[in-house]
Design a protein around this motif. Structure first.
Motif, PDB file in Angstrom:
ATOM      1  N   ALA A 204     -19.281  -6.424  16.773  1.00 23.73           N
ATOM      2  CA  ALA A 204     -18.402  -5.274  16.579  1.00 23.73           C
ATOM      3  C   ALA A 204     -18.472  -4.773  15.142  1.00 23.73           C
ATOM      4  O   ALA A 204     -18.105  -3.647  14.855  1.00 23.73           O
ATOM      5  CB  ALA A 204     -16.970  -5.639  16.944  1.00 23.73           C
ATOM      6  N   LYS A 205     -18.927  -5.636  14.223  1.00 21.53           N
ATOM      7  CA  LYS A 205     -19.105  -5.200  12.845  1.00 21.53           C
ATOM      8  C   LYS A 205     -20.354  -4.368  12.688  1.00 21.53           C
ATOM      9  O   LYS A 205     -20.600  -3.803  11.645  1.00 21.53           O
ATOM     10  CB  LYS A 205     -19.231  -6.434  11.933  1.00 21.53           C
ATOM     11  CG  LYS A 205     -17.911  -7.078  11.575  1.00 21.53           C
ATOM     12  CD  LYS A 205     -18.094  -8.071  10.461  1.00 21.53           C
ATOM     13  CE  LYS A 205     -18.291  -9.452  11.013  1.00 21.53           C
ATOM     14  NZ  LYS A 205     -18.205 -10.498   9.972  1.00 21.53           N
ATOM     15  N   GLY A 206     -21.191  -4.328  13.730  1.00 23.42           N
ATOM     16  CA  GLY A 206     -22.423  -3.561  13.654  1.00 23.42           C
ATOM     17  C   GLY A 206     -23.622  -4.384  13.243  1.00 23.42           C
ATOM     18  O   GLY A 206     -24.688  -3.833  12.994  1.00 23.42           O
TER      19      GLY A 206
ATOM     20  N   ARG B 298     -25.412   0.595  16.157  1.00 21.68           N
ATOM     21  CA  ARG B 298     -24.927  -0.427  15.227  1.00 21.68           C
ATOM     22  C   ARG B 298     -24.256   0.195  14.010  1.00 21.68           C
ATOM     23  O   ARG B 298     -23.325  -0.373  13.455  1.00 21.68           O
ATOM     24  CB  ARG B 298     -26.098  -1.308  14.770  1.00 21.68           C
ATOM     25  CG  ARG B 298     -26.543  -2.295  15.806  1.00 21.68           C
ATOM     26  CD  ARG B 298     -27.016  -3.578  15.177  1.00 21.68           C
ATOM     27  NE  ARG B 298     -27.873  -3.352  14.027  1.00 21.68           N
ATOM     28  CZ  ARG B 298     -29.202  -3.220  14.100  1.00 21.68           C
ATOM     29  NH1 ARG B 298     -29.789  -3.282  15.262  1.00 21.68           N
ATOM     30  NH2 ARG B 298     -29.910  -3.024  13.012  1.00 21.68           N
TER      31      ARG B 298
ATOM     32  N   ARG C  37     -20.756   1.207  15.239  1.00 23.12           N
ATOM     33  CA  ARG C  37     -19.940   0.001  15.411  1.00 23.12           C
ATOM     34  C   ARG C  37     -19.568  -0.570  14.051  1.00 23.12           C
ATOM     35  O   ARG C  37     -20.437  -0.836  13.230  1.00 23.12           O
ATOM     36  CB  ARG C  37     -20.765  -1.053  16.124  1.00 23.12           C
ATOM     37  CG  ARG C  37     -20.321  -1.379  17.491  1.00 23.12           C
ATOM     38  CD  ARG C  37     -21.208  -2.472  18.019  1.00 23.12           C
ATOM     39  NE  ARG C  37     -21.913  -2.037  19.197  1.00 23.12           N
ATOM     40  CZ  ARG C  37     -23.156  -2.377  19.498  1.00 23.12           C
ATOM     41  NH1 ARG C  37     -23.837  -3.159  18.705  1.00 23.12           N
ATOM     42  NH2 ARG C  37     -23.714  -1.938  20.587  1.00 23.12           N
ATOM     43  N   GLY C  38     -18.328  -0.784  13.830  1.00 22.63           N
ATOM     44  CA  GLY C  38     -17.932  -1.349  12.542  1.00 22.63           C
ATOM     45  C   GLY C  38     -17.985  -0.316  11.431  1.00 22.63           C
ATOM     46  O   GLY C  38     -17.569  -0.584  10.314  1.00 22.63           O
TER      47      GLY C  38
ATOM     48  N   GLN D 189     -17.126 -13.082   5.635  1.00 21.43           N
ATOM     49  CA  GLN D 189     -17.197 -12.327   6.883  1.00 21.43           C
ATOM     50  C   GLN D 189     -16.861 -10.865   6.670  1.00 21.43           C
ATOM     51  O   GLN D 189     -17.415  -9.990   7.335  1.00 21.43           O
ATOM     52  CB  GLN D 189     -16.259 -12.946   7.925  1.00 21.43           C
ATOM     53  CG  GLN D 189     -16.658 -14.369   8.246  1.00 21.43           C
ATOM     54  CD  GLN D 189     -15.885 -14.944   9.425  1.00 21.43           C
ATOM     55  OE1 GLN D 189     -15.790 -14.333  10.464  1.00 21.43           O
ATOM     56  NE2 GLN D 189     -15.353 -16.131   9.251  1.00 21.43           N
ATOM     57  N   ILE D 190     -15.954 -10.608   5.722  1.00 18.67           N
ATOM     58  CA  ILE D 190     -15.639  -9.208   5.435  1.00 18.67           C
ATOM     59  C   ILE D 190     -16.789  -8.585   4.644  1.00 18.67           C
ATOM     60  O   ILE D 190     -17.199  -7.450   4.897  1.00 18.67           O
ATOM     61  CB  ILE D 190     -14.306  -9.115   4.664  1.00 18.67           C
ATOM     62  CG1 ILE D 190     -13.180  -9.666   5.542  1.00 18.67           C
ATOM     63  CG2 ILE D 190     -14.021  -7.686   4.267  1.00 18.67           C
ATOM     64  CD1 ILE D 190     -11.862  -9.778   4.844  1.00 18.67           C
TER      65      ILE D 190
ATOM     66  N   GLU E 277     -19.836  -9.208   4.795  1.00 17.60           N
ATOM     67  CA  GLU E 277     -20.939  -8.907   5.701  1.00 17.60           C
ATOM     68  C   GLU E 277     -20.833  -7.490   6.253  1.00 17.60           C
ATOM     69  O   GLU E 277     -21.814  -6.743   6.272  1.00 17.60           O
ATOM     70  CB  GLU E 277     -20.826  -9.878   6.865  1.00 17.60           C
ATOM     71  CG  GLU E 277     -22.083 -10.451   7.343  1.00 17.60           C
ATOM     72  CD  GLU E 277     -21.780 -11.503   8.397  1.00 17.60           C
ATOM     73  OE1 GLU E 277     -22.415 -12.544   8.332  1.00 17.60           O
ATOM     74  OE2 GLU E 277     -20.904 -11.275   9.255  1.00 17.60           O
ATOM     75  N   ALA E 278     -19.621  -7.152   6.694  1.00 16.75           N
ATOM     76  CA  ALA E 278     -19.417  -5.816   7.242  1.00 16.75           C
ATOM     77  C   ALA E 278     -19.576  -4.772   6.137  1.00 16.75           C
ATOM     78  O   ALA E 278     -20.184  -3.719   6.341  1.00 16.75           O
ATOM     79  CB  ALA E 278     -18.028  -5.722   7.871  1.00 16.75           C
TER      80      ALA E 278
ATOM     81  N   ARG F   1     -21.366  -4.979   3.410  1.00 19.35           N
ATOM     82  CA  ARG F   1     -22.763  -4.866   2.992  1.00 19.35           C
ATOM     83  C   ARG F   1     -23.527  -3.958   3.956  1.00 19.35           C
ATOM     84  O   ARG F   1     -24.270  -3.082   3.553  1.00 19.35           O
ATOM     85  CB  ARG F   1     -23.405  -6.251   2.970  1.00 19.35           C
ATOM     86  CG  ARG F   1     -24.787  -6.256   2.327  1.00 19.35           C
ATOM     87  CD  ARG F   1     -25.329  -7.668   2.208  1.00 19.35           C
ATOM     88  NE  ARG F   1     -24.373  -8.569   1.583  1.00 19.35           N
ATOM     89  CZ  ARG F   1     -23.901  -9.669   2.165  1.00 19.35           C
ATOM     90  NH1 ARG F   1     -24.281  -9.991   3.379  1.00 19.35           N
ATOM     91  NH2 ARG F   1     -23.041 -10.445   1.542  1.00 19.35           N
ATOM     92  N   PHE F   2     -23.278  -4.159   5.216  1.00 19.18           N
ATOM     93  CA  PHE F   2     -24.038  -3.396   6.194  1.00 19.18           C
ATOM     94  C   PHE F   2     -23.652  -1.916   6.185  1.00 19.18           C
ATOM     95  O   PHE F   2     -24.503  -1.055   6.335  1.00 19.18           O
ATOM     96  CB  PHE F   2     -23.821  -3.995   7.591  1.00 19.18           C
ATOM     97  CG  PHE F   2     -24.646  -3.350   8.652  1.00 19.18           C
ATOM     98  CD1 PHE F   2     -26.022  -3.506   8.654  1.00 19.18           C
ATOM     99  CD2 PHE F   2     -24.059  -2.559   9.628  1.00 19.18           C
ATOM    100  CE1 PHE F   2     -26.791  -2.908   9.623  1.00 19.18           C
ATOM    101  CE2 PHE F   2     -24.826  -1.953  10.594  1.00 19.18           C
ATOM    102  CZ  PHE F   2     -26.194  -2.122  10.596  1.00 19.18           C
ATOM    103  N   HIS F   3     -22.359  -1.629   6.015  1.00 26.47           N
ATOM    104  CA  HIS F   3     -21.939  -0.240   6.191  1.00 26.47           C
ATOM    105  C   HIS F   3     -21.812   0.523   4.891  1.00 26.47           C
ATOM    106  O   HIS F   3     -21.933   1.739   4.871  1.00 26.47           O
ATOM    107  CB  HIS F   3     -20.616  -0.189   6.948  1.00 26.47           C
ATOM    108  CG  HIS F   3     -20.760  -0.619   8.368  1.00 26.47           C
ATOM    109  ND1 HIS F   3     -21.391   0.129   9.309  1.00 26.47           N
ATOM    110  CD2 HIS F   3     -20.375  -1.760   8.998  1.00 26.47           C
ATOM    111  CE1 HIS F   3     -21.390  -0.507  10.464  1.00 26.47           C
ATOM    112  NE2 HIS F   3     -20.794  -1.660  10.297  1.00 26.47           N
TER     113      HIS F   3
ATOM    114  N   MET G 167     -11.481  -6.572   8.206  1.00 24.97           N
ATOM    115  CA  MET G 167     -12.891  -6.501   8.558  1.00 24.97           C
ATOM    116  C   MET G 167     -13.205  -5.178   9.261  1.00 24.97           C
ATOM    117  O   MET G 167     -14.219  -4.549   9.005  1.00 24.97           O
ATOM    118  CB  MET G 167     -13.200  -7.667   9.488  1.00 24.97           C
ATOM    119  CG  MET G 167     -14.581  -8.190   9.388  1.00 24.97           C
ATOM    120  SD  MET G 167     -14.786  -9.541  10.511  1.00 24.97           S
ATOM    121  CE  MET G 167     -13.723 -10.744   9.868  1.00 24.97           C
TER     122      MET G 167
END
Ligand code: SF4
Ligand code: SF4
Lengths: 325, 634, 375
Positions: free
Chosen positions: A229-231, B80, B83-84, B107-108, B110-111, B113-115, B157
């Motif tokens: 869900a985080k992508g 992807r 999402r998030g 864990q936060i 990670e999100a 970094r990706f977005h 997150m």
């Protein structure tokens, strides 16, 4: 945490004592020393004198637990139980039938055993995890299905056939490496390479399949859904989330066998003529050398118990839930 | 154009269709609540929007337009980024939804970094969701946090990608009411601050009333009603919606029979012709079984999918409908069961020799009196020790100290002929390997199974079947039949309805009321549901951290609570009239292994003073029946 | 003809009866019906079950033992041979009796090695029964197919009787440890941790050595050599059982701990049902699927273990025909020039098919009955 480890250590002690008692019972209560002597000397043509001689040579002529003839501490120490069982705690295993000191023999033979067992352990673990990861990465595809079928087929073949087939193909047909034997130092490599490859191949089927189910079970967890869900990409989910969680049971499960690597493998060593503890045990079994078998049982159990301790330690190191609580 | 526009969405899993032709729109900055009972397809709809359907599930038809993109057409790689990113989601179980071996900060990050490529905002996000001391918390693992805190971390997150739409799937169902109130406030605040839209998936009418702008009511994979909040609560158009309201215990006048919806939610895989609610509908028309009802306008922006034509003016929502079944409330009869100074402590073992270094004081000095034929509700949040009290009284758990008296006789251990227990989980409480007749006769093999089954509203023909053939409500009836077989006088009911849907809960509550009337049973009713207490109980005792902090009659405790904790608890319950009360508690309940000194409640109490930290407050009598453990109760 | 019921025969019949009874019971349980249906729908499961059934049928026929009557003595006295035969031997009469002089390749018409013949110098002598030996013959001219078929009984006995022997201990102690807890639990846990710490092969080796001593020093216990071999086989099963019950025991203990906290067990306790009855009625039926899965899963491992142990010399009696003893002799033949490969090939094929079928069937059962394993 230290208290926890000490407690585990204290818990190991009664287990070791239990093992000692079981071995003693197995070797001296199930059969009397007289029976063993008669058996070894051949059932026919045994004179009482021959039996006595056989027993005295091995120190089996003493009473089991309590020596009324001795005085003082000797009443306890000058017995079979003390001489053959209690002394094992001090790593005193007595002599083999050929008169050699067992403890010395063991130290000599540990090297060759480790030379085979360590590479098998490391490569085997690595190969099985990689293969399982591959299957899981392609899960629910034909590749995965074919991989699982291959695993099941591979684990359905007896280890004997791996060895016989491997020896026949590589050594006899292709003449790549010597069929058996051993050498000291670096030249051992050409003797070791085949047994290592064969052992890894023989073990990979069941291990990879088992790891695959662990990975798949991890995939059903809620946190995997959160990660998606985080992508995050599937690869990222697999390698960062699933792998990390699944490796905890896999690695800590593998740790338990590390100490027992010293013992070598019976089959491999016997087939390839590697002068390790495995072939030592086999020879002792065939020669019915009870002292050696008894010593190996005790050492094997002690090493396994060390392995259990290592497992506990590695758990506390790897898993934050245990480390921090 | 709307932010989110779903057209004719269907989801299939194998041959099943958990979502079937659902359409709705959601504007920027608004909250849409998808409301429904278990198995109605609301969560599946949410997962379809994220394209995160479980294995085997797929979007069979329909379109999802979100921020000018058709999500169904995106490649997985494009999806992807949505999402998030623009589309965030939080889940029901904070306990399992976080990776146990990664720190919350990682864990936060990670999100992030990706977005956004910027991982420095972790602490900022944690602070934004109200986690105290965020720098330290970022380095902690999930297991070191409380449930409420984990859900906040989940929200942080989801916020990492600065979403335009946040999907919240039952975000507070696993939390206690006081924590639920905090998290709902947080979500609402964040939504307003950031101008997000929110899609709230819930089964709780109270939460809907508190949070939603628009409501979509789902039943068996269909949307059956779409309405603005005010219109929905003032004049629900669909018969199912109206029955739901009437089945709510908090809506009923005290001690009346609740209106019920017969039967239970149809299982997945049922094939329908016509209206999916037809089998349970009290207003069913002949056409309903044949034809799928069309959408019809019921009011402004208010549509209902029903053949029955009712105009808004005709609907006066009957508060407390259903026939009266008066239960006389005479002066309390003499006590049947008396519990004095009950304590249950569990040792915490540490060190090399595993000596007890402390105790979890699960129950720490509880006094209770249960008169014959009455209901005493024991109320509290999870971990307060209320279930342990029940088990200790029953004899399933050996008490550390204290006495239990049956009239004048001291009880020791089990007393199966006198007291029995009804458990929470209707699926765990029946052995799947036994037939119904064996289950019912377990306590007394000679019992007349047929008679008992009829007594609890089941037919005698069910005796030879196995539990898996029955729905949750029927199983709970079987569990009640099993204890009735030994004819006890006291029933300890441990959250007997909390695993059931509202419509089924009402049936069970009615049954319990009926049995009390005909058999003169006494109930010790353990629950966290204030609405149920209000409906069923005569007296209430409120527990906090192993002790009773307030007791009295229902009227006294629920209308005029004196203990700040009771006040906060009542205020935290989301009310379906949408009114909010201002008493709030902060923080999480402390651990019973290490309760705060002085008044256990002082770290969270808005009225705490110096002396509260020093001594445990005495029992202060407010009236003949009401008392509270607070210095300021008077 | 005189029937002989060896101990292992009796146990094997008992086991088959138990399996049939268990199958009937399990198929009557409505909660299991869905799982059985899942098994039935899997083609792999049906196929492997069919293969296993054939193997079991062979082993069953091979377990009907008798001693043939010898020609009557001149005095008219009825005597029986000391050789114990089975119904399988009777069925395979041609295979058993049509022996050659020595090695011959599969379906060959002549012996494998040249010999000096009376008339024409050195050549391959013709076989007595040319073209009838599917897998050739071994050193003493025995048909290899016959030997392989006889090995099946040994493999199946080891694979099943071992579990049967250990089952009561594993179930009894596992449930007791999990349900009663306290010091009982401590003692049982200590017991299985201790046994578990002795490396399996070594414990087996030591026990087998000791058992050999017992058997060899008491030759008077056994009337025929078949009985002695049989006793050794059973003892091996018992030893394998003793070293392998710990895994299942631990599994059952864990499951019982979980079940004990379930509400229906709590409810039964509240109703005053006795602990023994709770164990019997609530716990046992709910762990039976685990027992069944464990039994099937262990089977293939035991069949493989038999071969290795017999090969190493701590398995069955060297006179018992088994895959292990076959491989043991065949291995030496591989070193001959030219190579004699067919005994090994026959053993390989039969063992592989048996173990593969068992593994596949176990997988299908586990997938159907263990909710956690379903993918
Ligand atoms: S369509 Fe008919 S059955 Fe369905 S809700 Fe309306 S009135 Fe009831
Ligand atoms: S005693 Fe103090 S801290 Fe406790 S509830 Fe009353 S005011 Fe709050």
């Amino acid at each position: 945490m230290l208290a926890y480890l000490i407690r585990r250590l204290l818990y190991a002690l009664p287990i070791l004592i239990g093992v000692n008692v079981i071995t003693f019972a197995l070797f001296f209560i199930v059969n009397t020393p007289d029976d063993m002597a008669r058996m070894q000397l051949g059932v026919k043509r045994v004179t009482p004198e021959a039996i006595e001689k056989w027993k005295t040579e091995r120190g089996y002529d003493k009473p089991l637990f309590w020596n009324t003839q001795a005085s003082g501490a000797g009443q306890v120490t000058d017995t079979i139980f003390f001489g053959k069982s209690v002394k094992m705690f001090a790593l005193d295993f007595g002599r083999a039938d050929d008169g050699r000191d067992i403890a010395r023999e063991i130290t000599l033979r540990m090297g060759p055993s480790l030379a085979v067992a360590v590479p098998v352990f490391v490569l085997g673990l690595f190969a099985a995890i990689s293969f399982a990861l591959l299957l899981v990465y392609f899960r629910a595809t034909y590749l995965d299905f074919a991989g699982v079928v291959l695993c099941v087929a591979m684990m359905s073949v007896s280890g004997l056939f791996y060895i016989i087939g491997g020896q026949w193909l590589v050594s006899k047909i292709w003449h790549l490496v010597p069929i058996s034997g051993y050498a000291e130092g670096l030249s051992a490599a050409k003797f070791i390479i085949l047994p290592v490859i064969i052992s890894v191949l023989a073990g990979i089927g069941s291990a990879a399949r088992w790891y695959r189910t662990i990975f798949l079970e991890e995939y059903t967890r809620d946190y995997v859904r959160t990660a998606r869900a985080k992508g995050l990409s599937e690869r990222f989910v697999l390698f960062r989330h699933v792998l990390r969680n699944a490796l905890i049971p896999i690695l800590t499960g593998a740790v338990v066998v590390i100490p027992t690597l010293f013992m070598g493998s019976l089959l491999i060593e016997a087939f390839f003529g590697i002068p390790g503890l495995g072939s030592y045990t086999i020879d002792a079994i065939n020669a019915q050398d009870f002292a050696v078998v008894r010593a190996m049982v005790f050492i094997g159990s002690a090493l396994y118990i060390v392995g259990l301790l290592l497992t506990d330690i590695s758990y506390t190191l790897v898993d934050p839930r245990i480390r921090l609580s | 154009m709307s932010l989110l526009s779903v057209r004719d969405l269907s989801v299939s899993i194998g041959a099943l269709r958990p979502v079937d032709g659902v359409s709705f729109e959601l504007e920027r900055g608004e909250t849409l609540a998808l409301l429904g009972e278990s198995g109605c397809g609301k969560s599946m709809t949410a997962l379809a929007l994220m394209r995160l359907l479980p294995a085997g599930g797929r979007i069979a038809q329909g379109t999802i337009h979100f921020a000018d993109e058709d999500l169904c057409r995106l490649t997985e790689a494009q999806m992807r980024h949505v999402r998030g990113g623009k589309l965030g989601m939080i889940f029901q179980e904070p306990a399992t939804s976080l990776n146990p071996v990664m720190t919350v900060g990682e864990q936060i990050a990670e999100a992030l970094r990706f977005h956004t490529g910027d991982t420095r905002r972790v602490v900022e996000l944690l602070a934004a969701v109200g986690i105290p001391d965020p720098e330290r918390r970022a380095r902690e693992y999930p297991f070191q946090m409380s449930g409420g805190m984990k859900q906040r971390a989940m929200i942080a997150m989801a916020l990492a990608g600065a979403p335009e739409l946040l999907i919240a799937d039952e975000p507070t169902t696993a939390l206690d009411v006081t924590i639920q109130a905090q998290v709902l406030d947080l979500l609402d605040g964040l939504r307003r601050e950031r101008g997000m839209a929110m899609l709230l998936i819930t089964h709780d009418l109270g939460v809907v009333a508190r949070m939603a702008d628009h409501i979509g009511l789902m039943y068996a994979g269909h949307l059956v009603e779409m309405a603005p909040r005010a219109a929905f609560f003032a004049a629900p158009g669909h018969p199912y919606a109206r029955r739901l309201f009437e089945a709510l215990p908090e809506m009923a006048q005290e001690k009346r029979r609740l209106a019920t919806i017969p039967g239970s939610v149809p299982p997945l895989g049922t094939t329908f012709t016509g209206c999916r609610f037809a089998d349970r509908c009290s207003e069913v028309l002949p056409v309903c079984h044949r034809e799928l009802p069309p959408w019809r306008e019921h009011g402004p922006a208010h549509q209902v999918r029903c053949h029955l034509e009712v105009r808004v003016e005709q609907i006066v929502r009957k508060v407390g409908a259903g026939e009266t079944a008066s239960v006389g409330v005479p002066a309390p009869p003499p006590a049947l069961l008396t519990v004095r100074e009950l304590k249950v402590h569990f040792p915490i073992r540490r060190g090399i020799l595993q000596r007890a270094v402390g105790y979890v004081r699960a129950v720490d000095g509880v006094d209770l009196t249960l008169p014959a034929g009455r209901t005493l509700a024991l109320v509290g949040e999870s971990g307060c020790g209320k279930t342990t009290v029940g088990k200790a009284i029953l004899g399933l758990q050996a008490p550390t100290a204290g006495e239990i008296h049956w009239q004048a006789e001291k009880l020791q251990g089990l007393a199966p002929e006198r007291m029995q227990m009804v458990f929470q989980d209707p699926f765990g409480s029946l052995n799947p390997r036994m037939r119904i007749c064996e289950i019912v006769a377990e306590g007394r093999p000679s019992v007349d199974v047929a008679r008992i089954l009829e007594q609890v509203g089941l037919s005698a023909s069910m005796a030879d079947r196995y539990p898996h053939e029955f729905s949750g409500g029927q199983r709970q009836r079987i569990a009640i039949a099993r204890v009735l077989a030994v004819a006890p006088q006291v029933l300890i009911c441990d959250e007997p309805t909390s695993a059931l849907d509202v419509s089924v809960q009402a049936q069970i509550l009615n049954l319990l009321a009926e049995l009390q009337q005909t058999l003169g049973l006494s109930y010790l009713f353990i629950t966290h549901n204030i609405g149920v207490v209000n409906h069923l109980a005569h007296e209430v005792a409120v527990m906090y951290l192993g002790r009773i902090v307030e007791r009295g009659t229902v009227a006294e405790v629920l209308r005029a609570p004196r203990h700040p904790y009771t006040q906060a608890l009542l205020a935290a319950v989301p009310r379906i009239d949408g009114r909010r009360m201002d008493v709030k508690v902060a923080g999480d309940p402390p651990s019973p292994s290490n309760p705060p000194a002085g008044c256990h409640f002082h770290p969270r109490c808005p009225r705490a003073e110096a002396r509260c930290r020093e001594a445990y407050p005495p029992v202060v009598s407010v009236s003949a029946t009401q008392s509270a453990c607070c210095f300021f109760a008077k | 003809m005189k029937f002989v019921l060896l101990w292992s025969d009796a146990l094997f019949f008992l086991l088959i009866a138990a399996m049939i009874a268990g199958g009937v019971w399990a198929s009557r349980q409505p909660h299991l019906r869905a799982s059985w249906r899942k098994v039935g729908q899997s083609r792999v499961a049906i196929g492997s079950a069919a293969v296993l059934a054939v193997f079991f049928a062979i082993a069953f026929v091979d377990s009907l033992h008798y001693r043939p009557q010898l020609p009557a003595t001149p005095q008219g006295e009825v005597r029986y041979s000391t050789e114990v035969l089975s119904a399988l031997d009777a069925l395979l009469l041609p295979l058993r009796t049509q022996t050659e002089k020595t090695y011959s390749a599969p379906l060959a018409t002549h012996l494998f090695a040249k010999e000096t013949l009376d008339d024409a110098g050195r050549d391959f002598p013709p076989l007595r029964y040319p073209g009838t030996h599917l897998f050739g013959t071994d050193k003493v001219g025995q048909d290899v197919l016959y030997l392989t078929l006889k090995s099946i009984r040994t493999a199946l006995l080891i694979g099943t009787l071992t579990t049967l022997i250990m089952l009561p201990a594993a179930i009894g102690l596992g449930l007791l440890a999990g349900y009663v807890g306290g010091w009982v639990d401590d003692v049982i846990q200590y017991l299985y941790t201790t046994l578990n710490s002795i490396p399996g092969v070594l414990l087996i080796a030591a026990s087998v050595l000791m058992m050999q001593v017992v058997i060899d020093t008491h030759p008077e216990w056994f009337a025929t050599s078949a009985e002695r071999a049989d006793a050794r086989l059973l003892a091996l099963c018992a030893i394998l059982g003793i070293t392998s019950w710990t895994g299942l025991c631990r599994l059952l203990r864990g499951e019982t701990l979980k079940l004990r906290e379930l509400e229906y067990v709590q409810a039964a306790r509240a109703l005053g049902v006795s602990s023994a009855l709770i164990l019997w009625r609530h716990i046992l039926p709910n762990v039976m699927h685990i027992v069944m899965i464990a039994m099937v899963m262990d089977f293939s491992g035991l069949v493989l273990a038999e071969a290795v142990l017999s090969y190493v010399g701590i398995g069955v009696d060297p006179n018992t025909i088994s895959f292990g003893t076959m491989i043991n002799t065949a291995r030496m033949e591989l070193a001959r020039e030219p190579m004699v490969w067919w005994s090994l090939a026959a053993a390989f094929i039969f063992m592989f098919v048996l173990v593969l079928a068992a593994n596949l069937f176990a997988d299908a059962l586990r997938d159907a009955f263990d909710p956690r394993a379903s993918r």
